[in-house]
Design a protein around this motif. Structure first.
Motif, mmCIF file in Angstrom:
data_model
loop_
_atom_site.group_PDB
_atom_site.id
_atom_site.type_symbol
_atom_site.label_atom_id
_atom_site.label_comp_id
_atom_site.label_asym_id
_atom_site.label_seq_id
_atom_site.Cartn_x
_atom_site.Cartn_y
_atom_site.Cartn_z
ATOM 1 N N ASN A 87 -34.739 -23.432 -57.024
ATOM 2 C CA ASN A 87 -36.068 -23.771 -56.799
ATOM 3 C C ASN A 87 -35.294 -22.600 -56.103
ATOM 4 N N ALA A 88 -34.626 -22.336 -55.351
ATOM 5 C CA ALA A 88 -33.824 -21.653 -54.166
ATOM 6 C C ALA A 88 -33.825 -19.713 -54.281
ATOM 7 N N GLN A 89 -33.616 -19.966 -55.674
ATOM 8 C CA GLN A 89 -32.830 -18.251 -56.359
ATOM 9 C C GLN A 89 -34.143 -17.603 -57.054
ATOM 10 N N ALA A 90 -35.070 -18.829 -57.810
ATOM 11 C CA ALA A 90 -36.065 -18.047 -57.993
ATOM 12 C C ALA A 90 -37.202 -18.317 -57.960
ATOM 13 N N THR A 91 -37.549 -19.449 -57.422
ATOM 14 C CA THR A 91 -39.184 -20.075 -57.858
ATOM 15 C C THR A 91 -39.555 -19.578 -55.894
ATOM 16 N N LEU A 92 -38.923 -19.838 -54.615
ATOM 17 C CA LEU A 92 -39.206 -19.664 -54.268
ATOM 18 C C LEU A 92 -39.878 -18.044 -53.826
ATOM 19 N N ALA A 93 -38.833 -17.410 -53.861
ATOM 20 C CA ALA A 93 -39.195 -15.558 -54.178
ATOM 21 C C ALA A 93 -40.462 -15.387 -55.185
ATOM 22 N N HIS A 94 -40.322 -15.959 -56.075
ATOM 23 C CA HIS A 94 -41.904 -16.454 -56.716
ATOM 24 C C HIS A 94 -42.182 -16.764 -56.590
ATOM 25 N N ILE A 95 -42.664 -18.389 -55.402
ATOM 26 C CA ILE A 95 -43.980 -17.921 -54.695
ATOM 27 C C ILE A 95 -44.574 -16.969 -53.686
ATOM 28 N N GLU A 96 -43.854 -16.619 -52.903
ATOM 29 C CA GLU A 96 -43.708 -15.532 -51.917
ATOM 30 C C GLU A 96 -44.230 -14.213 -52.777
ATOM 31 N N GLY A 97 -43.761 -13.946 -53.316
ATOM 32 C CA GLY A 97 -44.643 -12.872 -54.468
ATOM 33 C C GLY A 97 -46.187 -12.525 -54.725
ATOM 34 N N LYS A 98 -46.657 -14.192 -55.387
ATOM 35 C CA LYS A 98 -47.218 -14.302 -55.752
ATOM 36 C C LYS A 98 -48.823 -14.194 -54.616
ATOM 37 N N LEU A 99 -48.686 -15.742 -53.028
ATOM 38 C CA LEU A 99 -48.813 -15.295 -52.256
ATOM 39 C C LEU A 99 -49.595 -13.812 -51.788
ATOM 40 N N GLU A 100 -48.148 -12.906 -51.562
ATOM 41 C CA GLU A 100 -48.534 -11.803 -51.054
ATOM 42 C C GLU A 100 -49.730 -10.510 -52.201
ATOM 43 N N SER A 101 -48.833 -11.383 -53.602
ATOM 44 C CA SER A 101 -50.241 -10.088 -54.265
ATOM 45 C C SER A 101 -51.525 -10.874 -55.057
ATOM 46 N N GLU A 102 -51.597 -12.234 -54.799
ATOM 47 C CA GLU A 102 -52.866 -12.558 -54.741
ATOM 48 C C GLU A 102 -54.013 -12.170 -53.365
ATOM 49 N N GLY A 103 -53.307 -11.672 -52.336
ATOM 50 C CA GLY A 103 -54.169 -11.817 -51.366
ATOM 51 C C GLY A 103 -54.036 -13.099 -50.486
ATOM 52 N N TRP A 104 -52.820 -14.074 -50.992
ATOM 53 C CA TRP A 104 -53.508 -15.520 -50.521
ATOM 54 C C TRP A 104 -53.126 -15.354 -48.641
ATOM 55 N N LEU A 105 -51.436 -14.686 -48.715
ATOM 56 C CA LEU A 105 -50.978 -14.067 -47.049
ATOM 57 C C LEU A 105 -51.996 -13.411 -46.331
ATOM 58 N N GLY A 106 -52.077 -12.545 -46.707
ATOM 59 C CA GLY A 106 -53.315 -11.650 -46.501
ATOM 60 C C GLY A 106 -54.502 -11.572 -46.303
ATOM 61 N N ASN A 107 -54.911 -13.211 -46.235
ATOM 62 C CA ASN A 107 -56.346 -13.934 -45.739
ATOM 63 C C ASN A 107 -55.831 -13.285 -44.428
ATOM 64 N N PHE A 108 -54.682 -14.477 -44.172
ATOM 65 C CA PHE A 108 -54.187 -14.428 -41.938
ATOM 66 C C PHE A 108 -54.603 -12.810 -41.279
#
Lengths: 638, 638
Positions: free
Chosen positions: B37-58
């Motif tokens: 979770n620490a080594q793979a999942t967290l970075a995977h999620i952040e990458g998706k939140l960026e690439s999907e634009g959901w973070l960019g919404n803010f």
């Protein structure tokens, strides 16, 4: 071009369907339902189409007042067309100045909404509406047109040359469809198949090869990734596999059956034996792996779709009424095409009969003013009646409902019942084949001019005796379907000794004289039916059938034994007594609660069983007519 | 106010949860998953939140550039908050300057989007967007806020007084929520429960009675017809029956569990024994009638909802990952509250363990970069892998998918794994209770100042030996959960003779010295599990379990026996050999095709059975990690 009153009139094929002008159902199970359809359902539907504003949409369109005030979903137009089709068939059964006036009044309102270039849809194309053809996946424009065409075909075949204008409206729409969608134009399809059947029959009525070619093009474009990907996947609208390469029906069960039916039409008109053969194989595979014992199809609520092979949960059966009707349409077309693989066409009539008695007859209530949209095989929790004035948003949240937000099923039932006589019999060069048994009169002329006339006398399915009383003199062959379940059937010609006949077709070739009687005796003892072991959801259960009817246990019949159909097991064979099928049951022993999984069978449902008690079953189609109840078809064995 | 690193900190209750500052999982089954979770999942999620634009919404919100360009569904904000919560817990496990920087960077982007009056949502309230609070049924505004509050609580409990600003952002939102929704304002609720839990914990962190009262008000407004009727019915969002009058969880399974968890929080803070008792009863009824053998909940795909009692089809199990996590939250809160009806709190830990191993652990792939959203118990047709860059629209159309249009599950798994140590142990006045078994170190101080320290050494669930090595001197009571399945467990203290212990809790009260060892031996032989006979969908089947793990047959293990898990039956008892559980199977005899219902059992699946062959089973959570396959947990008996 046939002028017989039939919904399906292929230019070629092994068997010619007899129309409403040749077959009259004169009473009995289906006669009663036709009468109720005429006396209650049609007016109920028209009332809803008015009060919901769906008919009014056409008036708004004609007055240039759309989109403001438009009501209903984007496919609401289609319900008006199905209702018109039902009226046309009803007028084909017998004259009615009142119905004729209602029919013409609606056609005028529809025609007034047609735009100069022929386009006719109340939800698209005006300022403030979505552009024409902008949402082929979900917009249902061509779907609505297909129903319009079927209405016009029904009218032309029951009132040839009527001056109401419906056929002209339809051909203008069809011409526009061809202009827009022929190769070089928008090379796409509609997300809900229907226009294929409509165009094929409109071609047969008008003689237009262009419409037939357009139908064929629409059929062939399926399965090529033509539409956009959607969340349910392309199989939802059969755009996943080319139609001649598919192995089984899949995706949305109404769409799949409508497309298959239209594809048979296309195959017949084009003499495309490969396509026809592919459809026969798909039908056989669907029947073997994806059909409920009721004939119902579709096991997913989410997308109203077929499940995987053998995924047939009774409690989550969707078994949409319209999917059953679509299956009847598909089967009937294959029957007319004739069979090549052996076994005859009776298997198609078998499934039609099963589906008519156990899906189509289940939908309407006894008063003809409420309907099941989904037809579950197992009701775990009693549903309350729908409010008589309510429009139901959910297809499974109440008892039969008077109307739905998506109200495809009520007018579909209406047009099917009104045209039902057209599914009873066919003719070939040497005689007439009876596929469904009902009190009826049949009067036709064979291709070589021989006149054939007979009446059918029966109280089927209450009793298994079917008497065919010949009313004409001459030599011809009477074909009688022996249903697949009718092991032990007997046939008697006049005073001759009865002979055993086996499932399939029993032919009687005679030089008949008026008054000759041929009697088919079908065995009507209740049957215990077990499922293929791969149908996980009903493992260890039996269904009880009698004749063409699937029976069910309804909680109201448990009496002092309680009110839960889910804690009893079958403890013996069914018997028939006092006109009802009864089955011995015992209460299951169950734990009071706690984790419902454990190692010890005795602690989970074990223990000493109670004494057996006998409970009457009902015909499944008759359930939920006595108020809230629970119900199940498949009963666990002790 | 507790400063321990726990997600749930009730002011009172029988047991105090030990936090990440007191319990460390040091390896093994869950340690491996925490590391992944620490080594793979967290970075995977952040990458998706960026690439999907959901973070960019803010960022767009802060720049005044919404609604143009906003991406994702109306609840996309919540995934950022769940990710922040996961980061907070991860930082509570150990320092990481990189994670700390990422956490602060996102908080800054979120904070910049907050409006002057405290409102903070990227999908509502701006010109061109829907008005605030205009769609409480589906808008998910308060749902998003609830996740924001939980993130702030996680941060405050792992980094008290951090100057990142998240807590201040959250209290400004919470103040606005109270201003708007307190009695006299908008007297309504959110269609997706979550804000109740968030407000209750924010109240505990800040000491604000206003937030606690608001949480209670939201809970109590459920079930009063507060929201508009929707097609799925009001039970979908638990607005059908008042929470203290309900008998069982119903409707959307995530909503139902989140609401129940929040209601326990409210009941604990208010000392409302009636409400707590109602929730305990609903939990018990839900476990007895609406829970899969995996612990999974929810049997309807259509509305992601619970079915009726005993409606638990394995092949249409929805068993959403988030519903499993919600069930863990609900169970954990009831455990902390203590039990009144006898039987102890171990039943709650039993369900938590079952759900963690068989739902939560099933969701992520071995590489931590793909997830199951729905967790079927029976895969009939092999699904293809999802495209590694794709966002999946459908929760059941592929193998585990890297991301979803509705991507609640991946960050929910991440926050759960990162905080998992907080669900391992509790303390009461006299000692520590171990609820979950993993290699761990536990260091805490009891209320009266006694220090308790011990390590847990185990390879559970591979083996059943759990060694507790005491590291502190003093008199206290060690409580060890004996799982409900562990008939025949033994407990040994130091060199004493082992004694039999029964399911529930085994207490060891000693004046311990450092180095003392207490050993629990749990029986790990495979178990044959049968279902309650009312669970129609698995009648006649068995499941094989081993320890806390449900096992499954995956087609890849059938070898030369074929590739279809659906035509085999169990022909004997499972055995363990070479470290794997193996079960003798035989092929079912099935017909080649045709109508799959008939009277003669021999013609449907009858015939002479083939010889038995032995096939290894796998842990269910491990399935679908070797490519496309079919799989089933419930195996028919011969």
């Amino acid at each position: 071009m046939s002028h017989h009153s039939v919904p399906v009139a292929p230019a070629r094929g092994a068997l010619r369907p007899l129309g409403l002008d040749e077959v009259t159902i004169s009473g009995g199970f289906w006669g009663d339902r036709q009468q109720r359809n005429a006396q209650a359902t049609l007016a109920h539907i028209e009332g809803k189409l008015e009060s919901e504003g769906w008919l009014g949409n056409f008036d708004l369109a004609a007055a240039g007042r759309l989109p403001e005030g438009r009501r209903g979903r984007e496919f609401a137009d289609s319900e008006i067309y199905k209702y018109l089709e039902a009226l046309a068939w009803e007028l084909g059964r017998h004259d009615s100045p009142d119905l004729e006036q209602r029919f013409r009044a609606i056609v005028m309102r529809v025609a007034a909404a047609q735009q100069p270039d022929g386009y006719l849809h109340t939800a698209f194309g005006r300022p403030g509406q979505r552009a024409r053809w902008s949402d082929l996946e979900w917009g249902h424009e061509l779907y609505c047109f297909g129903h319009l065409f079927q209405a016009a075909v029904a009218r032309e075949r029951t009132r040839p040359g009527a001056d109401d204008g419906l056929l002209a409206v339809s051909t203008r729409v069809a011409d526009l469809v061809c202009d827009v969608f022929e190769d070089g134009g928008i090379e796409s399809i509609c997300g809900h198949a229907e226009v294929e059947m409509g165009l094929a029959e409109l071609a047969r009525v008008t003689g237009s090869p262009r419409y037939a070619a357009m139908a064929r093009t629409f059929v062939e474009r399926h399965g090529r990734g033509t539409l956009r990907e959607i969340a349910y996947g392309r199989e939802y609208f059969q755009d996943d596999v080319a139609i001649r390469e598919a192995e089984v029906l899949r995706g949305h069960a109404v769409r799949a059956n409508y497309l298959s039916a239209g594809a048979v039409d296309v195959a017949m008109d084009a003499g495309d034996a490969d396509l026809l053969d592919a459809l026969r194989r798909q039908w056989a595979q669907t029947v073997a792996t994806r059909t409920y014992v009721t004939g119902g199809q579709g096991s997913h609520h989410e997308d109203e779709a077929f499940g995987d092979d053998f995924e047939l949960p009774p409690d989550r059966a969707y078994s949409e009424t319209c999917a059953g009707i679509g299956s009847v349409m598909f089967s009937w077309r294959l029957l007319l095409a004739g069979d090549i693989g052996g076994g005859g066409v009776e298997k198609y009539a078998d499934l039609i009969e099963r589906t008519l008695y156990n899906v189509v007859a289940t939908s309407p209530s006894r008063d003809g003013r409420a309907f099941y949209y989904a037809n579950t095989l197992h009701q775990r929790v009693a549903r309350q009646p729908a409010h008589p004035e309510a429009t139901s948003a959910n297809a499974a949240s109440s008892l039969r409902a008077p109307w739905f937000d998506v109200s495809c099923c009520p007018p579909n039932v209406a047009r099917t019942l009104a045209s039902l006589a057209a599914y009873v019999a066919t003719a070939d060069d040497d005689g007439v084949q009876l596929h469904q048994y009902a009190p009826a009169s049949v009067r036709t002329v064979l291709a070589d001019g021989r006149e054939v006339a007979f009446d059918v006398e029966t109280s089927y399915p209450d009793a298994g005796t079917v008497r065919v009383v010949v009313r004409s003199a001459g030599e011809w062959t009477l074909g009688l379907r022996v249903p697949s379940w009718a092991e032990g059937a007997q046939l008697r010609v006049g005073d001759e000794l009865p002979v055993a006949v086996t499932p399939g077709r029993a032919d009687v070739r005679r030089d008949f004289v008026a008054g000759d009687v041929v009697t088919l005796e079908l065995p009507m003892a209740p049957r215990v039916t077990r499922p293929d072991p791969r149908i996980d959801a009903v493992r260890g259960c039996v269904a009880i059938e009698r004749g063409p009817e699937v029976l069910a246990l309804e909680s109201l019949d448990l009496g002092p034994a309680g009110d839960d159909v889910d804690d009893v097991v079958v403890a013996g064979d069914p018997v028939e007594r006092d006109g009802r099928v009864r089955v011995p049951l015992r209460r299951m022993k169950v734990d009071a609660g706690g984790w419902p999984y454990g190692g010890d069978a005795a602690s989970i449902g074990g223990g000493v069983p109670e004494e057996a008690f006998e409970v009457p079953l009902i015909s499944y189609h008759d359930w939920a007519n006595r108020g809230p109840s629970t119900m199940r078809i498949w009963l666990p064995e002790a």
